[in-house]
Design a protein around this motif. Structure first.
Motif, mmCIF file in Angstrom:
data_model
loop_
_atom_site.group_PDB
_atom_site.id
_atom_site.type_symbol
_atom_site.label_atom_id
_atom_site.label_comp_id
_atom_site.label_asym_id
_atom_site.label_seq_id
_atom_site.Cartn_x
_atom_site.Cartn_y
_atom_site.Cartn_z
ATOM 1 N N PRO A 99 0.804 -1.230 0.000
ATOM 2 C CA PRO A 99 0.000 0.000 0.000
ATOM 3 C C PRO A 99 0.831 1.272 0.000
ATOM 4 C CG PRO A 99 0.238 -0.792 2.236
ATOM 5 C CD PRO A 99 0.957 -1.789 1.357
ATOM 6 N N ASN A 100 0.207 2.329 -0.437
ATOM 7 C CA ASN A 100 0.691 3.674 -0.188
ATOM 8 C C ASN A 100 -0.208 4.248 0.908
ATOM 9 O OD1 ASN A 100 0.661 6.625 -0.336
ATOM 10 N ND2 ASN A 100 1.864 6.432 -2.203
ATOM 11 N N ILE A 101 0.368 4.647 2.026
ATOM 12 C CA ILE A 101 -0.445 5.134 3.152
ATOM 13 C C ILE A 101 -0.257 6.630 3.391
ATOM 14 C CG2 ILE A 101 -0.488 2.883 4.294
ATOM 15 C CD1 ILE A 101 1.481 4.416 6.382
ATOM 16 N N ASN A 102 0.179 7.342 2.379
ATOM 17 C CA ASN A 102 0.415 8.784 2.546
ATOM 18 C C ASN A 102 -0.834 9.528 3.000
ATOM 19 O OD1 ASN A 102 3.049 8.452 1.794
ATOM 20 N ND2 ASN A 102 2.782 9.201 -0.308
ATOM 21 N N LYS A 103 -1.991 9.128 2.485
ATOM 22 C CA LYS A 103 -3.224 9.823 2.862
ATOM 23 C C LYS A 103 -3.514 9.640 4.351
ATOM 24 C CE LYS A 103 -8.153 10.149 1.694
ATOM 25 N NZ LYS A 103 -9.228 9.643 0.810
ATOM 26 N N ALA A 104 -3.367 8.409 4.855
ATOM 27 C CA ALA A 104 -3.590 8.165 6.287
ATOM 28 C C ALA A 104 -2.566 8.913 7.127
ATOM 29 C CB ALA A 104 -3.524 6.665 6.581
ATOM 30 N N ARG A 105 -1.340 9.019 6.624
ATOM 31 C CA ARG A 105 -0.313 9.769 7.349
ATOM 32 C C ARG A 105 -0.643 11.264 7.364
ATOM 33 N NH1 ARG A 105 3.668 8.902 4.159
ATOM 34 N NH2 ARG A 105 4.471 7.026 5.172
ATOM 35 N N ASP A 106 -1.062 11.774 6.206
ATOM 36 C CA ASP A 106 -1.298 13.221 6.104
ATOM 37 C C ASP A 106 -2.553 13.671 6.830
ATOM 38 O OD1 ASP A 106 0.960 13.316 4.550
ATOM 39 O OD2 ASP A 106 -0.104 13.414 2.643
#
Length: 320
Positions: A287-294
């Protein structure tokens, strides 16, 4: 932190649902609605807790779901109930569609009857990205496999649930959130699961079987990290109307490498054997979890070796 609220968890006897219930039960009234096809509550230490109410029911039973939700008048709903696990899905594709689609429709219809609701969190799956998914974002296209292949009934049913949740957000202003878990493991997992199976067999020094050639790549997320992400999704104002990939993109490994890692970390003498694979499989899923991080300030904290050790400690303490 959520406190002094009523939280209604469908599938709350399952692995992730029970883990979340344990995080919330001391300061909240927890209602678990489940048919107990799998039961992680029995080893959770929660049974008999003064703040826990258990309802044995089928999520497909519209009247039962409606009655339970309206009686509880929850502040927040977490919809975990589903048929999952590749072996179960392949064996029962029609039940998978029925439980996952009808069940989701039932819980959202019941939620619409409530006078007020702070949040409804619905579970989707990383399976909606198909057999090859690398650094997939929330905006990546859903890819469903060949029609008639039983495995993809799970992905189709969960994708329908995503649309249902977001449609309710747009049409009825319901405070809906969707999460897509990527390969969650850890203490309390029951039923199917490659990593939990590897760990249990390694503890006993039994043979570990790998389906196919073991080159399949996965990212593994420890359940405590998953539970923390769920709490953020249940509380953060920015989560409403959003979908989030939840996983650990740093804990990436082939299935063969995973088996060897489990053996190494646990000091096991288990041997590895490759067996035939008779169903569609996921070759790559990261996964790319950048959205959850941001948006949520979420990032997985538990690395693979530590997660394996913690999970093994749990399984050593229960009958396996």
């Amino acid at each position: 932190m959520i406190s002094h609220e009523t939280v209604f968890i469908t599938g709350g006897a399952g692995f992730i649902g029970a883990t979340l219930a344990a995080r919330l039960v001391e300061d909240n009234n927890i209602i678990v609605f489940d048919n107990f096809a799998r039961n992680s509550l029995q080893t959770s230490g929660l049974m008999g807790h003064k703040n826990l109410t258990v309802i044995n029911g089928d999520i497909r039973d519209t009247a039962a779901v409606m009655s339970a939700v309206l009686d509880a008048k929850p502040d927040r709903i977490v919809h975990c109930a589903a048929i999952a696990g590749i072996d179960t899905v392949v064996r029962s594709p029609t039940a998978t569609l029925d439980v996952n689609i009808v069940g989701t429709a039932n819980i959202f219809q019941a939620a619409r009857k409530l006078g007020s609701l702070k949040r409804i969190l619905s579970f989707s799956t990383s399976e909606i990205f198909g057999s090859h998914a690398f650094q997939t974002t929330e905006l990546s296209s859903a890819v469903i496999g060949a029609v008639g292949e039983a495995r993809w009934t799970y992905a189709v049913s969960k994708l329908a649930g995503e649309h249902m949740a977001l449609a309710h957000f747009h049409e009825f202003k319901m405070p809906a959130v969707v999460v897509r878990p990527f390969n969650v493991y850890g203490p309390g997992q029951v039923g199917e699961g490659a990593l939990s199976t590897f760990i249990k067999r390694a503890i006993r020094n039994d043979e570990i079987q790998i389906h196919g050639d073991g080159s399949q790549i996965r990212a593994w997320c420890y359940v405590d990290d998953m539970a923390r992400a769920l709490l953020l999704a249940l509380e953060h104002p920015a989560a409403i109307g959003q979908t989030f990939n939840i996983g650990n993109a740093r804990a990436v490994i082939t299935i063969y490498g995973l088996a060897n890692t489990v053996i190494r970390v646990l000091g096991s003498t288990s041997k590895i054997r490759f067996v035939r694979k008779d169903y569609a499989d996921i070759e790559l899923r990261v996964p790319n979890i950048n959205k959850a991080r941001d948006l949520l300030d979420f990032e997985a904290r538990i690395d693979l070796d530590e997660g394996i050790l913690r999970t093994a400690e749990y399984y050593r303490g229960v009958a396996i």
